[in-house]
Design a protein around this motif. Structure first.
Motif, PDB file in Angstrom:
ATOM      1  N   ASP A   6       0.818  -1.228   0.000  1.00 35.86           N
ATOM      2  CA  ASP A   6       0.000   0.000   0.000  1.00 35.86           C
ATOM      3  C   ASP A   6       0.845   1.270   0.000  1.00 35.86           C
ATOM      4  N   ARG A   7       2.178   1.128  -0.169  1.00 34.15           N
ATOM      5  CA  ARG A   7       3.040   2.319  -0.206  1.00 34.15           C
ATOM      6  C   ARG A   7       3.720   2.477  -1.563  1.00 34.15           C
ATOM      7  N   LEU A   8       4.032   1.344  -2.212  1.00 38.15           N
ATOM      8  CA  LEU A   8       4.702   1.386  -3.512  1.00 38.15           C
ATOM      9  C   LEU A   8       4.053   0.407  -4.477  1.00 38.15           C
ATOM     10  N   GLU A   9       4.227   0.695  -5.775  1.00 36.66           N
ATOM     11  CA  GLU A   9       3.754  -0.188  -6.831  1.00 36.66           C
ATOM     12  C   GLU A   9       4.959  -0.687  -7.630  1.00 36.66           C
ATOM     13  N   GLU A  10       4.738  -1.692  -8.449  1.00 42.11           N
ATOM     14  CA  GLU A  10       5.840  -2.250  -9.231  1.00 42.11           C
ATOM     15  C   GLU A  10       6.340  -1.273 -10.273  1.00 42.11           C
ATOM     16  N   SER A  11       5.467  -0.490 -10.852  1.00 41.16           N
ATOM     17  CA  SER A  11       5.862   0.453 -11.901  1.00 41.16           C
ATOM     18  C   SER A  11       4.989   1.698 -11.822  1.00 41.16           C
ATOM     19  N   TYR A  12       5.515   2.774 -12.386  1.00 42.94           N
ATOM     20  CA  TYR A  12       4.804   4.058 -12.392  1.00 42.94           C
ATOM     21  C   TYR A  12       4.917   4.681 -13.779  1.00 42.94           C
ATOM     22  N   LYS A  13       3.866   5.383 -14.162  1.00 39.93           N
ATOM     23  CA  LYS A  13       3.875   6.157 -15.390  1.00 39.93           C
ATOM     24  C   LYS A  13       3.045   7.416 -15.158  1.00 39.93           C
ATOM     25  N   GLY A  14       3.648   8.555 -15.465  1.00 38.97           N
ATOM     26  CA  GLY A  14       2.941   9.817 -15.260  1.00 38.97           C
ATOM     27  C   GLY A  14       3.900  10.985 -15.291  1.00 38.97           C
ATOM     28  N   LEU A  15       3.445  12.137 -14.803  1.00 37.04           N
ATOM     29  CA  LEU A  15       4.283  13.329 -14.755  1.00 37.04           C
ATOM     30  C   LEU A  15       5.479  13.066 -13.851  1.00 37.04           C
ATOM     31  N   ILE A  16       6.633  13.540 -14.260  1.00 37.50           N
ATOM     32  CA  ILE A  16       7.870  13.171 -13.573  1.00 37.50           C
ATOM     33  C   ILE A  16       7.881  13.621 -12.120  1.00 37.50           C
ATOM     34  N   HIS A  17       7.335  14.809 -11.828  1.00 37.33           N
ATOM     35  CA  HIS A  17       7.353  15.269 -10.439  1.00 37.33           C
ATOM     36  C   HIS A  17       6.420  14.442  -9.564  1.00 37.33           C
ATOM     37  N   GLU A  18       5.325  13.943 -10.145  1.00 36.38           N
ATOM     38  CA  GLU A  18       4.414  13.102  -9.379  1.00 36.38           C
ATOM     39  C   GLU A  18       5.026  11.722  -9.124  1.00 36.38           C
ATOM     40  N   VAL A  19       5.666  11.148 -10.142  1.00 31.33           N
ATOM     41  CA  VAL A  19       6.292   9.836  -9.973  1.00 31.33           C
ATOM     42  C   VAL A  19       7.418   9.920  -8.947  1.00 31.33           C
ATOM     43  N   PHE A  20       8.253  10.942  -9.056  1.00 33.76           N
ATOM     44  CA  PHE A  20       9.371  11.099  -8.114  1.00 33.76           C
ATOM     45  C   PHE A  20       8.862  11.234  -6.681  1.00 33.76           C
ATOM     46  N   THR A  21       7.853  12.048  -6.480  1.00 33.25           N
ATOM     47  CA  THR A  21       7.335  12.288  -5.131  1.00 33.25           C
ATOM     48  C   THR A  21       6.695  11.031  -4.549  1.00 33.25           C
ATOM     49  N   LYS A  22       5.941  10.300  -5.367  1.00 30.57           N
ATOM     50  CA  LYS A  22       5.282   9.085  -4.869  1.00 30.57           C
ATOM     51  C   LYS A  22       6.292   8.026  -4.453  1.00 30.57           C
ATOM     52  N   VAL A  23       7.330   7.824  -5.279  1.00 21.37           N
ATOM     53  CA  VAL A  23       8.325   6.805  -4.950  1.00 21.37           C
ATOM     54  C   VAL A  23       9.113   7.209  -3.711  1.00 21.37           C
ATOM     55  N   LEU A  24       9.536   8.468  -3.639  1.00 28.46           N
ATOM     56  CA  LEU A  24      10.309   8.925  -2.482  1.00 28.46           C
ATOM     57  C   LEU A  24       9.466   8.872  -1.210  1.00 28.46           C
TER      58      LEU A  24
END
Length: 637
Positions: A309-327
């Protein structure tokens, strides 16, 4: 106290140094907040697995272990606090704190106790020291009897301590009975395998995800940003930073209004250090419309066990949103986004300047954030009052389009945000007033909304603008330009003892070096000052007298003021950055920059002016000696 206990001046111990703050224990768990703002640690009682007491030099230490394997040390309790705090923890958390003893005999021969991710070195059943295996970056065998531990090089560690733990070696003889081995796997190898289970080994080799060529505004440069399991790494051409996730206080995701960039800020405590400069905020700038796709280098088992419930296997989207979600998923840090404030252009910030830097002031739900440089975060709870001010002390007509916002903190520190557009006043005032912050009136000191409307009053069209006066005179001859820049520098430097004294000395030397001065003119300079007349320069400041005055071409050139040296150094840069600006606007902006500069920033130009002043005095003495015809005029001085 049934609701909880509060303890001040409690230190949070760790590899990154110690910070003093307030410790609170309540029915729901534990909390620690750094003194003066910053890092806050909240521990739910359901996450606490064990609590220990230990007598340390001059105080008691409370150790708290939580389910994720983290271990917190709170130092600074008194002897009488131990019993009351123990009873409270037993009653409200159902946990009985254990008591540990500290070994102080200095022996380095003992046993190893591994409890979760904590390794303790025991001497005669007393603890000599302990380290967190989560901080171990590498571990390896050295021969058959030695185990070497290498710790993460955290660039935030040096912010509070000159020394930090880099490596540690254990010697395990083959006769050791605690870690029983065989011919192929000696006791040291058994210890190494045990440590390997809990150490953060491997994360330093392969990052979970990497973002290449990211523009970072503070510390400035382009970096490759690697997100590992327990830390992030910034790799640039000249700098390389490793930052433990435990040092991250909060993330900020702040879009720029009418701009193709979005800012992500990583707030740290303790900050990273580059040379002698500390950076509590990492300011990253992303292209708002850039889209990326990233796969995380994590196994499905690890995702399910630790990052569910904190991370997913892969992400696709706006770079600032992907960076923030993973961090956020890796570090557990919270993310702050813009709140309810909207500017007159429906943006999230207002244009402003702090010190000599232009930027954006973001009014957030719990504070203000000025970006990009110098990044300044001000929490509402730190503010004593705010004050709206008319822009420009001279009452200039151009200043009616702008106002300033002064923020006074409870520790007496002040931040002055200048050059805010007048049409932003109502939105900004309503937002600040809605947050119940005290608003001071510059005139009567009352916190009423009626008083601050003084900011919006139109200035007198007949009032003299010192910047415009200087601009008009710039079109004249060289000496009149020098005189008016002298005036602006003297005006802008009010309140700076170093600069004021230098300007007054310059004025006095100028008066002594001028020829054919009459006593009437000297008497006129003692009248109440007018805005068009600088101190001690009535003769050349009067346009009526200038056409009648004949200048000796052999007379020495007058000394240049600090502002003139600053203007000479920055005029070309200003022109290159603003090629469409007319000369008058460039001169006005240079005057505004000078006014915002601190005494330290002005010091190089002051030194240049002092050298030039000595040159002028020496040349004037020679000139007066070579021109006896004007000796009678100098004797009166």
């Amino acid at each position: 106290m049934t609701d909880g206990h509060h303890f001040n001046n409690i230190l949070l111990g760790g590899r990154g140094g110690t910070n003093s703050g307030q410790f609170k224990v309540h029915s729901g768990g534990l909390a620690w907040k750094r003194q003066g703002g910053g890092k806050t640690i909240e521990i739910d009682k359901a996450d606490v697995t064990s609590v220990t007491w230990m007598k340390v030099p001059r105080a008691y230490q409370l150790g708290v272990r939580i389910k994720e394997g983290l271990f917190y040390r709170f130092i600074g309790f008194r002897e009488q606090d131990v019993s009351s705090l123990t009873n409270f923890i037993q009653k409200n958390m159902g946990i009985s704190p254990d008591e540990k003893q500290l070994s102080v005999n200095g022996h380095n021969w003992g046993g190893i106790d591994i409890d979760g991710s904590m390794l303790s070195f025991m001497v005669s059943s007393k603890q000599a020291f302990e380290v967190s295996l989560a901080d171990v970056a590498q571990t390896q065998m050295q021969g058959k009897t030695d185990v070497l531990l290498e710790f993460h090089v955290d660039d935030t560690t040096g912010a509070n301590e000159k020394d930090s733990l880099m490596d540690l070696s254990f010697h395990v003889p083959t006769s050791n009975t605690q870690f029983v081995g065989d011919e192929n796997r000696p006791p040291a190898h058994i210890l190494w395998e045990t440590i390997l289970k809990f150490a953060d080994v491997g994360s330093s080799e392969e990052p979970v995800v990497t973002f290449e060529g990211i523009a970072i505004l503070t510390p400035r440069g382009r970096y490759s940003v690697e997100l590992h399991l327990s830390f992030l790494r910034l790799q640039g051409q000249a700098n390389d930073f490793k930052i433990q996730y435990s040092s991250i206080v909060r993330l900020f995701l702040l879009p720029k209004s009418n701009n193709p960039h979005t800012i992500v800020v990583i707030t740290l405590d303790p900050p990273i250090r580059k040379g002698q400069t500390l950076y509590p905020h990492i300011v990253i700038q992303f292209e708002t419309e850039a889209v990326v796709e990233r796969n995380l280098a994590l196994s499905r088992e690890l995702l399910a066990e630790k990052y569910k419930d904190r991370l997913e296997e892969s992400y696709k989207g706006l770079i600032h949103e992907v960076f923030t979600k993973v961090l956020r998923g890796l570090s557990g840090a919270k993310v702050t986004r813009p709140g309810s404030f909207r500017s007159c252009q429906d943006g999230y910030a207002v244009k402003s300047s702090l010190k000599a830097e232009d930027g954006l002031l973001y009014p957030l739900e719990k504070g203000f954030f000025f970006l990009p440089k110098p990044p300044t975060l001000i929490l509402h709870e730190e503010i004593e009052f705010v004050e709206f001010e008319r822009h420009g002390a001279g009452g200039a007509s151009i200043s009616s389009h702008y106002f300033d916002l002064l923020v006074k903190l409870k520790n007496d520190q002040e931040h002055l945000f200048r050059n805010i557009q007048r049409n932003e006043y109502h939105n900004l005032f309503n937002f600040i007033n809605g947050k119940h912050l005290k608003i001071m009136n510059l005139g009567d000191g009352q916190g009423t909304s009626g008083g601050v409307t003084d900011v919006l009053r139109d200035t007198d069209d007949d009032a003299v603008d010192p910047h415009l006066e200087r601009i008009r005179n710039q079109a004249g001859d060289e000496e009149s330009d020098e005189e008016d820049e002298d005036f602006v520098a003297d005006k802008d430097d009010s309140g700076s003892p170093t600069d004021d004294s230098g300007e007054e000395e310059s004025d006095a030397s100028d008066s002594g070096g001028e020829k054919e001065k009459s006593s009437k003119k000297e008497a006129s300079s003692s009248k109440p000052p007018q805005k068009r007349k600088p101190k001690g320069r009535d003769e050349e400041g009067s346009e009526k007298k200038r056409p009648k005055k004949k200048k000796d071409p052999n007379a020495p050139k007058r000394a240049m003021t600090p502002f003139m040296y600053f203007s000479m150094a920055e005029r070309a840069n200003m022109k290159n950055s603003n090629p469409d600006l007319p000369t008058t606007e460039i001169a006005k902006k240079l005057g505004e920059m000078w006014q915002k500069m601190s005494s330290e920033e002005k010091q190089p130009y002051i030194l240049q002016s002092q050298v030039d002043k000595k040159r002028y005095e020496k040349e004037s003495a020679v000139y007066r000696g070579a021109a006896p015809v004007v000796d009678s005029g100098d004797e009166s001085d």
